[in-house]
Write a protein that holds these residues in place. Structure first.
Motif, PDB file in Angstrom:
ATOM      1  N   GLU A  18      99.397  15.586  24.438  1.00 30.59           N
ATOM      2  CA  GLU A  18      97.993  15.197  24.198  1.00 30.59           C
ATOM      3  C   GLU A  18      97.237  15.098  25.522  1.00 30.59           C
ATOM      4  O   GLU A  18      96.091  15.557  25.635  1.00 30.59           O
ATOM      5  N   ALA A  19      97.897  14.507  26.532  1.00 29.01           N
ATOM      6  CA  ALA A  19      97.265  14.377  27.852  1.00 29.01           C
ATOM      7  C   ALA A  19      97.010  15.747  28.464  1.00 29.01           C
ATOM      8  O   ALA A  19      95.938  15.988  29.051  1.00 29.01           O
TER       9      ALA A  19
ATOM     10  N   ARG B 179     102.585  12.146  23.455  1.00 28.78           N
ATOM     11  CA  ARG B 179     101.543  11.665  24.379  1.00 28.78           C
ATOM     12  C   ARG B 179     101.359  12.594  25.565  1.00 28.78           C
ATOM     13  O   ARG B 179     100.230  12.832  26.006  1.00 28.78           O
TER      14      ARG B 179
ATOM     15  N   LYS C 210      94.056  17.390  26.752  1.00 26.01           N
ATOM     16  CA  LYS C 210      92.764  16.782  27.107  1.00 26.01           C
ATOM     17  C   LYS C 210      92.441  16.944  28.590  1.00 26.01           C
ATOM     18  O   LYS C 210      91.372  16.548  29.048  1.00 26.01           O
ATOM     19  N   GLY C 211      93.375  17.482  29.348  1.00 21.51           N
ATOM     20  CA  GLY C 211      93.163  17.642  30.790  1.00 21.51           C
ATOM     21  C   GLY C 211      93.290  16.335  31.557  1.00 21.51           C
ATOM     22  O   GLY C 211      92.805  16.219  32.683  1.00 21.51           O
ATOM     23  N   ASN C 212      93.931  15.341  30.971  1.00 23.69           N
ATOM     24  CA  ASN C 212      94.116  14.051  31.654  1.00 23.69           C
ATOM     25  C   ASN C 212      95.281  14.121  32.650  1.00 23.69           C
ATOM     26  O   ASN C 212      96.182  14.946  32.480  1.00 23.69           O
ATOM     27  N   PRO C 213      95.253  13.246  33.675  1.00 24.27           N
ATOM     28  CA  PRO C 213      96.381  13.252  34.621  1.00 24.27           C
ATOM     29  C   PRO C 213      97.689  12.850  33.938  1.00 24.27           C
ATOM     30  O   PRO C 213      97.683  12.052  32.997  1.00 24.27           O
TER      31      PRO C 213
END
Lengths: 184, 281
Positions: free
Chosen positions: A43-44, A40, A47-50
């Motif tokens: 993956e974050a 996870r 995706k450039g997620n925080p």
């Protein structure tokens, strides 16, 4: 072989002085993450997620604890085998992770990442999980609670005992140890 | 017919599951103490001392020895004169596991499908069972919580009969060597030889249950166990792979007749936290 008492988060100066075979006792905050949490996290990142934890200077412990019995901050908690996280490790070092803690040998790609990003691979004895739990003063699930034992936990540790397995200078405790004691 | 109440059986299985996870068998504990005396590596000795202390803490405080409380594997001998009233044997083993892992604060380590979802089932079920029907009115249940780290180092090989005992030795030693520190050495090496592709894996796992110090009843295979242990302890892997004399505490070989064309061999490793317990009802 030297003995070091280090406080997290770790710095480049902390890492540079460590050599394979040294004993390290960690105090401060470390984070647990194992197979599913790594998937996870990466993956974050992709995706450039925080991210749920601050990776700069961080120490990641490959562990999933047993549930805490009443009156204990955490249940038994020893390391899991590290090589399963190898695929994800260079990316995490690139984002500032300074040390991982686990058990067993790892890939050349991980060793290379330690040199490139100034980081270290620590090991602690597997299967001494009740003993290691005594070094954990506080534990809190901070991400991916649905993963159960694989959730990311913040651990406040006091003198958590490790050995330097791979240092950033190419030292490897497994190769050194086996070479010294092999009889054939 | 002897009647065993389902609920009573569940309760005994629950207790068995908790006890096996918190109390290491005496033979394993003694073997680790001997290893501590024999180990020459200072780091190896330090690790063995931690293992001894850990097992004492776990026993005293009734905590799991290892956080990896494993896949629940049962070996059962069910007397043909027993009737379980209120449910099946497998249901009782599964329900006892469920309650033991909950009430004993043991980690739940099972995911629902092996590839795609990998969602934790939350109660450490389902379980794996090896059930044999025997004569009599006794029920013998052995429980082994099998951790993932050592299990990942297992392997089956369908060797050619012409490879002989040297082929068996080569395969076993190579398997232990390539495993290095990953299965939490000092390990117990379970070796199955013979049977079929599936049966040989069962033999290797069953071999892990034998008391340390006991050997194969056939002197030739007992000698193979001694030779393998000697060679494995010359590899230098040592406690947790950090270098040392003691890589294995024991090698147990289980054999079975096989087909004229085959010589199956299996290796199943157990970590130093070689937990298992047997009850007879």
């Amino acid at each position: 072989m030297s003995e070091w008492h280090l406080t997290t988060p770790l710095t480049d100066d902390d890492i540079e002085k460590l050599r394979a075979g040294d004993r390290v006792y960690l105090t401060g905050i470390i984070y647990t993450a194992r197979d599913a949490a790594h998937k996870r996290l990466v993956e974050a990142i992709e995706k450039g997620n925080p991210l749920p934890i601050e990776l700069n200077g961080a120490v990641i412990y490959y562990a999933g604890p047993a549930p805490a019995p009443p009156g204990y901050p955490i249940g038994s908690i020893g390391p899991t085998t590290s090589y399963r996280m190898d695929k994800f490790t260079p990316q995490l070092h690139a984002l500032g992770v300074k040390a991982t803690i686990g058990k067993g040998e790892r890939s050349d790609a991980v060793k290379q990442a330690l040199k490139t990003y100034k980081a270290v691979y620590l090991v602690t004895a597997g299967g001494v999980a009740a003993l290691l739990a005594k070094r954990v003063k506080r534990a809190e699930v901070i991400a991916y609670e649905d993963l159960g034992p694989e959730a990311i936990r913040l651990l406040e540790v006091d003198e958590f005992p490790c050995f330097v397995a791979y240092d950033m200078h190419g030292g490897d405790i497994f190769v050194q140890g086996v070479t010294q004691y092999a009889r054939k | 017919m002897r009647v065993i109440e389902f609920d009573e059986l569940v309760d005994k299985v629950k207790q068995l599951v908790i006890d096996a996870n918190c109390y290491l068998p005496d033979d394993v504990m003694n073997a680790i103490k001997t290893a501590y005396e024999e180990e020459e590596s200072p780091i190896g000795r330090e690790i063995l001392a931690q293992i001894i202390e850990n097992n004492e803490i776990a026993r005293r405080e009734r905590l799991p020895i290892c956080q990896d409380t494993g896949f629940a594997v049962f070996f059962v001998e069910l007397g043909s004169e027993i009737y379980i009233k209120g449910g099946t044997l497998e249901q009782a083993l599964e329900e006892g596991t469920r309650r033991g892992y909950k009430e004993g604060y043991l980690r739940k380590s099972i995911v629902d499908d092996p590839v795609i979802n990998r969602k934790n089932t939350g109660d450490n079920t389902p379980i794996a069972t090896h059930i044999h029907i025997v004569t009599g009115d006794k029920l013998k249940i052995t429980f082994m919580p099998k951790g993932g780290g050592a299990e990942n180092m297992a392997e089956v090989a369908m060797l050619s009969p012409a490879e002989g005992i040297e082929g068996v030795k080569r395969f076993v030693i190579e398997r232990v060597k390539r495993s290095g520190g990953r299965p939490c050495p000092p390990v117990i090496v379970g070796v199955g030889i013979g049977g079929t592709f599936d049966y040989v894996a069962y033999l290797a796992k069953r071999a892990l249950l034998r008391r340390i110090g006991e050997h194969h009843p056939d002197d030739r295979f007992a000698q193979l166990e001694r030779d393998l242990l000697d060679e494995i302890n010359q590899l230098g892997i040592g406690p947790m792979g950090l270098g040392g004399r003691v890589t294995a505490l024991a090698v147990h070989v289980e054999t079975y007749p096989c087909h004229i064309a085959t010589m199956p061999v299996a290796v199943n490793l157990n970590c130093h936290a070689a937990r298992h317990k047997t009850i007879v009802i």
